[in-house]
Design an enzyme around this catalytic site. Structure first.
Site, short mmCIF file in Angstrom:
data_model
loop_
_atom_site.label_atom_id
_atom_site.label_comp_id
_atom_site.label_asym_id
_atom_site.label_seq_id
_atom_site.Cartn_x
_atom_site.Cartn_y
_atom_site.Cartn_z
CD GLU A 63 -3.16 -1.14 2.01
OE1 GLU A 63 -3.23 -0.26 2.88
OE2 GLU A 63 -4.05 -2.01 1.85
CD GLU A 87 -3.41 -6.10 3.25
OE1 GLU A 87 -4.31 -5.43 3.79
OE2 GLU A 87 -2.21 -5.78 3.27
O1 AHR Z 1 -4.78 -6.05 7.19
C1 AHR Z 1 -4.67 -4.87 7.92
C2 AHR Z 1 -4.08 -3.72 7.10
O2 AHR Z 1 -4.94 -3.39 6.06
C3 AHR Z 1 -2.77 -3.98 6.42
O3 AHR Z 1 -1.68 -3.83 7.27
C4 AHR Z 1 -2.75 -2.94 5.35
O4 AHR Z 1 -1.99 -3.32 4.24
C5 AHR Z 1 -4.22 -2.74 5.02
O5 AHR Z 1 -4.55 -1.43 4.98
#
Ligand code: AHR
Length: 524
Positions: free
Chosen positions: A196, A328
């Site tokens: 990110e 994610e």
């Molecule tokens: O999964 C929690 C967080 O969500 C992670 O650290 C980040 O990459 C995302 O914003």
């Protein structure tokens, strides 16, 4: 109205409401028309240094009274082995861009304490470092997906980490690894180039990130000649977490012009189920039908989200050499009452199991481009497989979905045409059912059916073509209500159970429970 959806598609045409007799759902499976392989890596997991995900969830230390092997919980390892976890992403997430690997190697009593400023400013003993992560990976028989620090680290730091992990020759760092008890190089299957980077990873512009991506790709190398060959360590670039394609465009445009000096193999996309927007506000226990249906609706957006980014990728890479890694995904609910909000603790219900199956089915339908995905997160954080509290341990409904889907790992997708029906609850309209099919290497056909309808069962009639279907067995997961959960005291409220299925002349019929996930195995 009985229109059939196209292969791998989904169409909603019938009406379902409490009290109304819903029409049967007709599926047509054509085993003679195999599609792409469902890469087992879409069943990957994510274990960030966050809350009690690593510390307590995995790592209790060798002196703990909780049964462990070299400090790693035995109950957790045994449960995860049954999932055949293909890969684990570590150490983050946002934490990855603050992690300095050298603090987590060597004798544990000499490691410096640091502050985990990504997640709650808690003290990090660094007891769970590279060698402990690799031990965990070996104990669960998985593959490491290591995200290197692009935000606050340097290419040199990341390159040296790779050397520590992978060098076979007696370099200084390989010797240091051997002195730490690990003479054999580790296999690193996937390398994440930041996380990110448009936000917690450094608030970069796409162009700035692309420059760094090239540099990290060029210099952060796997030092083991046996792993250098093509396809041995795949490099995953940061992508976006919104439907906006500007970032994907920048990464793919650069990739199109890549030279011998650098390359990437995948782009990471993040998409969470957050039906009411940020900050997440849906409850993870004690909620009702509205929260259930809104969560499923938000989940189904994953399909459109992928399509938008795939369109950009197809433009630069029609041969689909660069894959999508949805590294994610999952439901992100409000923090559980009484928990540290920075630890992202939530319960896990049959709703989460249903939305996990919807996501997995979407990934399977995008199997030609989506070759990896990582649910957030493995233990005690967000949509977890396992919840622990000291010695207590419970498997969540989502865990059971992953277990039921094991036969789909690396199976060949098979088209299913079906009329999904419609499920309307309040102002939310959803397809009533979802389904995928696949054939495993042993010749068995596998069919998954999700019944989204929270209140009505669905009778399924399935015709199998292109294969003589002789016998079938079914297993189903449901709960007494949309918010049914497993707890330490009642761990078996939501567990898979055998379901009745009939087979005659290659036609299957079964009734699936409301709010359920069902997997059918069909033998030739
Ligand atoms: O999964 C929690 C967080 O969500 C992670 O650290 C980040 O990459 C995302 O914003």
């Amino acid at each position: 109205m009985q229109r059939l959806a196209l292969a791998f598609g989904l169409m909603a045409t019938a009406i379902s409401a409490p009290g109304l007799a819903a029409e049967n759902i007709h599926l047509s499976i054509d085993a003679s028309k195999p599609g792409p392989k469902i890469d087992r890596n879409i069943f990957g997991q994510f274990a960030e240094n966050l809350g009690h995900g690593l510390y307590e969830g995995i790592w209790v230390g060798p002196d703990s009274s909780i049964p462990n092997t070299r400090g790693i919980r035995n109950d957790v390892v045994a449960a995860l082995r049954d999932l055949k976890v293909p890969n684990v992403r570590w150490p983050g997430g946002c934490f990855a861009d603050q992690y300095h690997w050298r603090k987590g190697i060597g004798p544990r009593d000499k490691r410096p304490a640091t502050v985990n400023s990504a997640w709650g400013d808690v003290i990090d003993t660094n007891a769970f470092g590279t060698d402990e992560f690799m031990d965990f990976i070996q104990q669960i028989d998985s593959t490491p997906y290591v995200s290197v620090n692009v935000g606050s680290g340097t290419p040199q730091e990341a390159a040296e980490w790779l050397e520590y992990m992978t060098a076979a020759a007696p370099t200084a760092l390989a010797k240091e690894r051997a002195e730490n008890g690990h003479p054999e190089p580790y296999k690193v299957g996937f390398l994440g180039i930041g996380n990110e980077s448009w936000d917690c990873g450094g608030a970069m512009t796409p162009d700035y990130y692309v420059s760094l991506m090239k540099v990290f790709s060029r210099f952060v190398l796997n030092m083991n000649p046996a792993q250098r060959e093509k396809g041995q360590m795949l490099k995953i670039a940061v992508g976006p977490s919104t439907p906006d394609t500007e970032w994907t465009e920048a990464v793919m445009k650069a990739w199109k012009k890549h030279t011998w000096a650098w390359d990437i193999n995948g782009v990471s996309l993040h998409w969470y189920t957050v039906p009411n927007g940020w900050p997440p506000s849906t409850k993870s226990e004690g909620f009702g039908l509205d929260d259930y249906t809104k969560s499923l609706k938000s989940t189904l957006f994953m399909d459109e989200f992928l399509r938008k980014h795939e369109a950009v990728m197809d433009k630069y890479d029609p041969e689909k050499k660069v894959t999508i890694s949805v590294d994610e995904w999952g439901a992100w609910h409000a923090p559980l009452s009484g928990s540290n909000p920075a630890f992202l603790v939530q319960q896990n219900s049959i709703r989460d199991a249903v939305l996990a199956s919807l996501n997995l089915n979407i990934f399977a339908r995008h199997a030609d481009r989506v070759r990896m995905a990582n649910i957030a997160q493995m233990i005690n954080v967000l949509q977890a497989m396992i919840l622990t509290d000291k010695e207590k341990f419970v498997l969540t409904p989502t865990y059971y979905v992953f277990k039921m889907y094991v036969p789909f790992q690396d199976a060949t997708s098979i088209p299913v045409a079906f009329d999904a029906g419609v499920y309307t609850q309040g102002s939310v309209t959803l397809p009533r059912t979802d389904a995928i099919a696949a054939r495993s290497a042993d010749g068995k056909l596998w069919l998954e059916i999700t019944n989204l309808d929270a209140e009505n069962p669905a009778t399924i009639e399935a015709a199998v073509n292109g294969m003589a279907a002789k016998s079938a067995r079914a297993e189903t997961l449901t709960g007494a209500a949309v918010d049914s959960i497993n707890t330490f005291d009642a761990p078996n409220a939501v567990v898979p159970k055998p379901a009745t299925i009939k087979i005659q002349n290659g036609r299957l019929s079964l009734t699936v429970e409301p709010r359920s996930v069902t997997v059918v195995s069909i033998e030739p």
